[in-house]
Design a protein around this motif. Structure first.
Motif, PDB file in Angstrom:
ATOM      1  N   ALA A  11      54.618  25.071  38.363  1.00  0.00           N
ATOM      2  CA  ALA A  11      53.525  25.262  37.141  1.00  0.00           C
ATOM      3  C   ALA A  11      52.278  24.423  38.630  1.00  0.00           C
ATOM      4  CB  ALA A  11      53.989  24.452  35.959  1.00  0.00           C
ATOM      5  N   ALA A  12      52.505  23.180  37.689  1.00  0.00           N
ATOM      6  CA  ALA A  12      51.671  22.425  38.437  1.00  0.00           C
ATOM      7  C   ALA A  12      50.622  22.703  40.062  1.00  0.00           C
ATOM      8  CB  ALA A  12      51.340  20.969  38.237  1.00  0.00           C
ATOM      9  N   ALA A  13      51.917  22.602  41.305  1.00  0.00           N
ATOM     10  CA  ALA A  13      51.521  24.035  42.571  1.00  0.00           C
ATOM     11  C   ALA A  13      50.919  25.042  42.720  1.00  0.00           C
ATOM     12  CB  ALA A  13      52.779  23.759  43.495  1.00  0.00           C
ATOM     13  N   THR A  14      52.003  25.962  40.895  1.00  0.00           N
ATOM     14  CA  THR A  14      50.657  27.643  40.698  1.00  0.00           C
ATOM     15  C   THR A  14      49.494  27.749  40.891  1.00  0.00           C
ATOM     16  OG1 THR A  14      53.307  28.649  40.748  1.00  0.00           O
ATOM     17  CG2 THR A  14      51.376  29.571  39.754  1.00  0.00           C
ATOM     18  N   ALA A  15      49.661  26.885  39.674  1.00  0.00           N
ATOM     19  CA  ALA A  15      47.622  26.790  38.737  1.00  0.00           C
ATOM     20  C   ALA A  15      46.794  25.895  39.699  1.00  0.00           C
ATOM     21  CB  ALA A  15      47.895  25.789  37.485  1.00  0.00           C
ATOM     22  N   ALA A  16      47.250  24.934  41.013  1.00  0.00           N
ATOM     23  CA  ALA A  16      46.278  24.329  41.648  1.00  0.00           C
ATOM     24  C   ALA A  16      46.188  25.374  42.373  1.00  0.00           C
ATOM     25  CB  ALA A  16      47.520  22.628  42.643  1.00  0.00           C
ATOM     26  N   ALA A  17      47.095  26.278  43.061  1.00  0.00           N
ATOM     27  CA  ALA A  17      46.688  26.779  44.089  1.00  0.00           C
ATOM     28  C   ALA A  17      45.767  27.901  43.244  1.00  0.00           C
ATOM     29  CB  ALA A  17      48.179  27.911  44.364  1.00  0.00           C
ATOM     30  N   LEU A  18      46.109  28.529  42.574  1.00  0.00           N
ATOM     31  CA  LEU A  18      45.311  29.473  41.809  1.00  0.00           C
ATOM     32  C   LEU A  18      43.861  28.664  41.371  1.00  0.00           C
ATOM     33  CD1 LEU A  18      47.629  30.689  38.827  1.00  0.00           C
ATOM     34  CD2 LEU A  18      46.522  32.143  40.118  1.00  0.00           C
ATOM     35  N   VAL A  19      43.604  27.933  41.301  1.00  0.00           N
ATOM     36  CA  VAL A  19      42.495  26.960  40.648  1.00  0.00           C
ATOM     37  C   VAL A  19      41.795  27.330  41.706  1.00  0.00           C
ATOM     38  CG1 VAL A  19      41.268  24.998  40.671  1.00  0.00           C
ATOM     39  CG2 VAL A  19      42.627  25.350  38.932  1.00  0.00           C
ATOM     40  N   GLY A  20      42.551  27.085  43.351  1.00  0.00           N
ATOM     41  CA  GLY A  20      41.664  27.256  44.687  1.00  0.00           C
ATOM     42  C   GLY A  20      41.422  27.668  45.423  1.00  0.00           C
ATOM     43  N   GLN A  21      42.016  29.207  44.990  1.00  0.00           N
ATOM     44  CA  GLN A  21      41.562  30.986  45.078  1.00  0.00           C
ATOM     45  C   GLN A  21      40.362  31.350  44.062  1.00  0.00           C
ATOM     46  OE1 GLN A  21      44.559  33.864  44.617  1.00  0.00           O
ATOM     47  NE2 GLN A  21      45.431  32.500  44.471  1.00  0.00           N
ATOM     48  N   ALA A  22      40.224  30.081  43.202  1.00  0.00           N
ATOM     49  CA  ALA A  22      39.203  30.302  42.379  1.00  0.00           C
ATOM     50  C   ALA A  22      37.944  29.742  42.709  1.00  0.00           C
ATOM     51  CB  ALA A  22      39.123  30.728  40.565  1.00  0.00           C
ATOM     52  N   VAL A  23      37.414  28.865  42.974  1.00  0.00           N
ATOM     53  CA  VAL A  23      36.671  28.123  43.439  1.00  0.00           C
ATOM     54  C   VAL A  23      35.647  28.711  44.823  1.00  0.00           C
ATOM     55  CG1 VAL A  23      35.256  25.508  44.491  1.00  0.00           C
ATOM     56  CG2 VAL A  23      36.801  25.595  42.790  1.00  0.00           C
ATOM     57  N   PRO A  24      35.849  29.239  45.548  1.00  0.00           N
ATOM     58  CA  PRO A  24      35.091  30.119  46.172  1.00  0.00           C
ATOM     59  C   PRO A  24      34.741  30.954  45.606  1.00  0.00           C
ATOM     60  CG  PRO A  24      36.946  29.968  47.236  1.00  0.00           C
ATOM     61  CD  PRO A  24      38.091  29.409  46.187  1.00  0.00           C
ATOM     62  N   LEU A  25      35.536  31.638  45.149  1.00  0.00           N
ATOM     63  CA  LEU A  25      34.383  33.026  43.735  1.00  0.00           C
ATOM     64  C   LEU A  25      33.707  32.499  42.914  1.00  0.00           C
ATOM     65  CD1 LEU A  25      37.948  34.758  43.104  1.00  0.00           C
ATOM     66  CD2 LEU A  25      36.504  35.712  45.126  1.00  0.00           C
ATOM     67  N   HIS A  26      34.506  31.064  42.524  1.00  0.00           N
ATOM     68  CA  HIS A  26      32.716  30.767  41.438  1.00  0.00           C
ATOM     69  C   HIS A  26      31.690  30.537  42.275  1.00  0.00           C
ATOM     70  CE1 HIS A  26      32.091  27.930  38.136  1.00  0.00           C
ATOM     71  NE2 HIS A  26      31.551  28.653  38.156  1.00  0.00           N
ATOM     72  N   GLN A  27      31.729  30.079  43.185  1.00  0.00           N
ATOM     73  CA  GLN A  27      30.676  29.414  44.078  1.00  0.00           C
ATOM     74  C   GLN A  27      29.549  30.809  44.190  1.00  0.00           C
ATOM     75  OE1 GLN A  27      32.494  26.771  47.181  1.00  0.00           O
ATOM     76  NE2 GLN A  27      32.380  24.906  46.407  1.00  0.00           N
ATOM     77  N   SER A  28      30.981  31.481  44.896  1.00  0.00           N
ATOM     78  CA  SER A  28      29.555  32.691  45.723  1.00  0.00           C
ATOM     79  C   SER A  28      29.427  33.218  44.422  1.00  0.00           C
ATOM     80  CB  SER A  28      30.679  33.719  46.368  1.00  0.00           C
ATOM     81  OG  SER A  28      31.921  34.029  45.782  1.00  0.00           O
ATOM     82  N   GLY A  29      29.612  33.002  43.032  1.00  0.00           N
ATOM     83  CA  GLY A  29      28.904  33.570  41.850  1.00  0.00           C
ATOM     84  C   GLY A  29      29.730  34.879  41.445  1.00  0.00           C
ATOM     85  N   ARG A  30      30.811  35.296  41.867  1.00  0.00           N
ATOM     86  CA  ARG A  30      31.881  36.360  41.889  1.00  0.00           C
ATOM     87  C   ARG A  30      32.649  35.294  39.765  1.00  0.00           C
ATOM     88  NH1 ARG A  30      34.427  37.615  47.168  1.00  0.00           N
ATOM     89  NH2 ARG A  30      35.723  39.117  45.421  1.00  0.00           N
ATOM     90  N   LEU A  31      31.863  35.329  38.895  1.00  0.00           N
ATOM     91  CA  LEU A  31      32.695  34.361  38.299  1.00  0.00           C
ATOM     92  C   LEU A  31      33.463  34.996  37.115  1.00  0.00           C
ATOM     93  CD1 LEU A  31      28.725  32.991  36.680  1.00  0.00           C
ATOM     94  CD2 LEU A  31      30.864  31.877  38.425  1.00  0.00           C
ATOM     95  N   THR A  32      33.299  36.727  36.853  1.00  0.00           N
ATOM     96  CA  THR A  32      34.740  37.320  36.174  1.00  0.00           C
ATOM     97  C   THR A  32      36.018  37.057  37.680  1.00  0.00           C
ATOM     98  OG1 THR A  32      32.757  38.720  35.306  1.00  0.00           O
ATOM     99  CG2 THR A  32      35.422  39.688  35.128  1.00  0.00           C
TER     100      THR A  32
END
Length: 667
Positions: A11-32
């Motif tokens: 579960a922790a690995a899955t969560a960390a992977a999802l966060v890792g996918q989200a961060v570049p989107l967050h940084q590029s302004g794709r907040l949703t």
């Protein structure tokens, strides 16, 4: 390894992977998209601190600060040793106005990482919001030491220094911050405030207008802009209206708006504004005394007295209310009560120059010259007259000149210049080496009237005098008791050639008396209106047989004159080639040929009397009579007063009777 531990690690690995996918989107302004992935991470691992923290940051970015504080707070609870969590929690809490909690969170961030400029900046904001401006300045300086190009912290430091009264220090910081980041609205507002503090009104107002263009809801900028415009006698109403739309429950704002309306002579709206301030804050003594003042201007002196007494109940010893009460009592003919209240104002506040000035007027009106002239010395500080001219030489105190050269200078308007100027013949006989500075339009007249005297227009820094004295201070030296020594009649000398030219023009009007008239003033306010008339009220005088009337109304009034001429079929003489404002030599030559001038309180009447022309002055008894039946300044002037409560127009029938007898040779 147990299945439970394996499941947790997965579960922790899955969560960390999802966060890792989200961060570049967050940084590029794709907040949703980023938010959806963070929530999936939390579904996989409910207390995943990075997901909580970053989901909280999206909430911050989208203005959901309560949600942000909750999410980042959970991240802190899950992992207390990450300084960014504490710093961003502080930011969210400060945005919610929870400044004490924000301060604690910012300090936690700084304990974990130092230097940490962003946390130090947020700490400064939290401290400033709690009124700890000095500590806030220290926090902003710490942020700037760590990051010298941190424009936001520099702007905040400038703003807090300005709030501490250090606008000169604040100005360069704010300018530098805005050069680096022009979008810092609060820094631009602070720069506007600082510039106003430093007397740079044009720049300050421009800065505040720029703030309002970007943020029309910036109430503080609107209020400061309104106050600046009010001080500069510009139209402050739009800025006040904007502010009061944003802050309709601000009693002080309504009171300030009322003062602006009163200053613009909009008395009814001023009264409404003061009344609204009192509805919002019934114990606001300032609004109470201000409402009392406008009630007096509205002719409601009894109501004014009551309001001033209520203001004094709210704030015993309130000098302004004592002064305003005195003025209302004076309107009710209670001179003793008025003098007592003026004195009470001065006992409460010896610097209350308006009270001393008005007490001077009362005492001079009663003929108490020594006391009156002593009080009159504060006239320049009272706010009722033009400011004192700045000089690089001291004012003369009346002691022996002992080789010093005296500069005598004209103050106030033309009327006062002629009135106080009537003492110049005596003053120059005592101080023959004195220099006289007068209104530029009068220089040639005064040079002719005082041959051998240096007469000139005002200079900025006189180098040929050792001390100075304004004209209005001459009576304090020369007229201490009644009766005063009469000035010479006709001390003002016109140009004889121009007098002769005007004599020919007036002779062409035919036989009869040539009478100059002035019926009003260019500057009419509610307070002054009762001293003036309308031309139509003069009709009975204008229609007298054997009279040639000449307009001495220097502001022209052509439409008013033409309307009366057409309606009543009469003629009021004026000449388009004579500008009675610009050409005082020509005006003096015209006046010198008059048989009589009949005027309200006007510089035209003062000038005619200074020329030695017989003048009938229409008006109520005032202080310039110095307790006598005449105006001692002008031996050829006669005062005609209305009876009882009648207006100034009530003097015109008296003048008609007197003029009829004069025309018939009986006066």
């Amino acid at each position: 390894m147990s299945n439970q531990r394996k499941t947790g690690n997965a579960a922790a690995a899955t969560a960390a992977a999802l966060v890792g996918q989200a961060v570049p989107l967050h940084q590029s302004g794709r907040l949703t998209e980023a938010e959806a992935l963070y929530r999936q991470a939390l579904a996989a691992q409910p207390r995943q601190p990075d997901a909580l923290h970053l989901l909280g940051m999206i909430a911050c970015q989208t203005g959901r600060f309560a949600e942000a504080a909750d999410l980042i707070g959970q991240a802190v609870a899950a992992k207390r040793d990450v300084p960014d969590y504490h710093a961003n929690l502080a930011y969210a809490l400060q945005a919610l106005g929870r400044s004490a909690e924000a301060e604690r969170a910012a300090r936690n961030a700084l304990r974990l990482r130092r230097p940490f400029p962003e946390a130090a900046n947020t700490l400064g904001n939290a401290l400033n919001a709690q009124g700890k401006a000095g500590e806030a300045a220290d926090a902003y300086r710490a942020a700037l030491r760590a990051r010298p190009d941190y424009a936001e912290a520099e702007g905040n430091l400038g703003a807090v220094l300005r709030s501490l009264g250090r606008s000169a220090e604040a100005e360069p910081l704010l300018r530098h911050a805005l050069a680096a980041n022009p979008s810092l609205t609060e820094a631009r507002a602070a720069l506007g405030f600082a510039l106003l503090d430093l007397g740079k009104a044009d720049e300050g107002e421009a800065a505040l207008q720029a703030v309002l263009a970007r943020r029309p809801d910036h109430a503080a900028a609107a209020l400061a802009l309104a106050g600046s415009r009010q001080r500069r006698c510009d139209d402050a109403e739009p800025a006040y209206r904007l502010y009061l739309t944003l802050e309709p429950a601000d009693a002080e704002g309504w009171n300030a708006y009322g003062l602006a309306q009163q200053g613009a002579d909009r008395i009814e709206p001023a009264a409404d504004a003061f009344a609204r301030a009192l509805r919002l804050d019934p114990k606001m003594a300032e609004a109470m005394t201000n409402l009392g003042t406008v009630r007096r201007l509205q002719g409601l002196a009894v109501d004014s007295v009551e309001l001033q007494r209520r203001a004094l109940d709210l704030r015993p010893g309130y000098a302004a209310a004592h002064t305003n009460l005195a003025l209302a009592l004076q309107d009710l003919s209670d001179d003793a009560g008025a003098e007592r209240e003026f004195t009470n104002a001065l006992d409460a506040d010896p610097a209350q120059s308006l009270a001393r000035f008005n007490r001077a007027i009362l005492r001079l009106r009663q003929g108490r010259l020594a006391e009156g002239w002593e009080d009159y010395a504060v006239r320049f500080d009272s706010g009722r007259l033009r400011p004192r001219r700045p000089f690089n030489i001291p004012e003369w105190e009346g002691d022996e000149l002992a080789g010093r050269r005296l500069l005598l200078w004209a103050e106030q308007g033309l009327g006062d210049e002629f009135m106080f100027g009537s003492l110049l013949p005596e003053a120059l006989s005592r101080f023959p080496d004195a220099i006289v500075e007068c209104e530029p339009r009068l220089v040639s007249l005064f040079q002719r009237s005082f041959p051998g005297t240096t007469v000139r227009a005002p200079t900025r820094r006189p180098t040929d005098a050792n001390c100075h004295l304004p004209f209005g201070s001459l009576p304090r030296l020369l007229w201490r008791t009644v009766p005063v020594p009469p000035p010479p009649a006709g001390w003002l000398k016109p140009d004889l050639e121009r007098v002769a030219a005007w004599r020919s023009r007036l002779d062409a009007l035919g036989p009869g008396l040539t009478v100059g008239i002035a019926w009003t003033s260019r500057r009419i306010t509610t307070e002054r209106r009762q001293s003036y008339t309308d031309l139509e009220e003069w009709t009975s005088l204008l229609r007298l047989p054997g009279i040639h009337t000449v307009s001495l109304q220097y502001d022209g009034r052509e439409e008013e004159i033409a309307a009366v001429e057409e309606r009543f079929g009469l003629r009021i003489h004026r000449w388009p080639d004579l500008d009675q404002i610009a050409d005082l030599e020509g005006t003096a030559a015209l006046m010198a040929n008059l048989d009589l001038a009949i005027t309200v309180a006007s510089s035209a009447g003062e000038m005619a009397a200074a020329l030695g022309v017989p003048v009938w002055r229409l008006g109520r008894r005032d202080w310039t009579q110095l307790g006598t039946a005449v105006r001692p300044w002008f031996p050829t002037m006669r005062c005609i007063h209305p009876d009882g409560a009648a207006g100034i127009g009530g003097t015109i029938p008296k003048a008609v009777q007197m003029l009829s007898r004069l025309s018939a040779g009986d006066l």
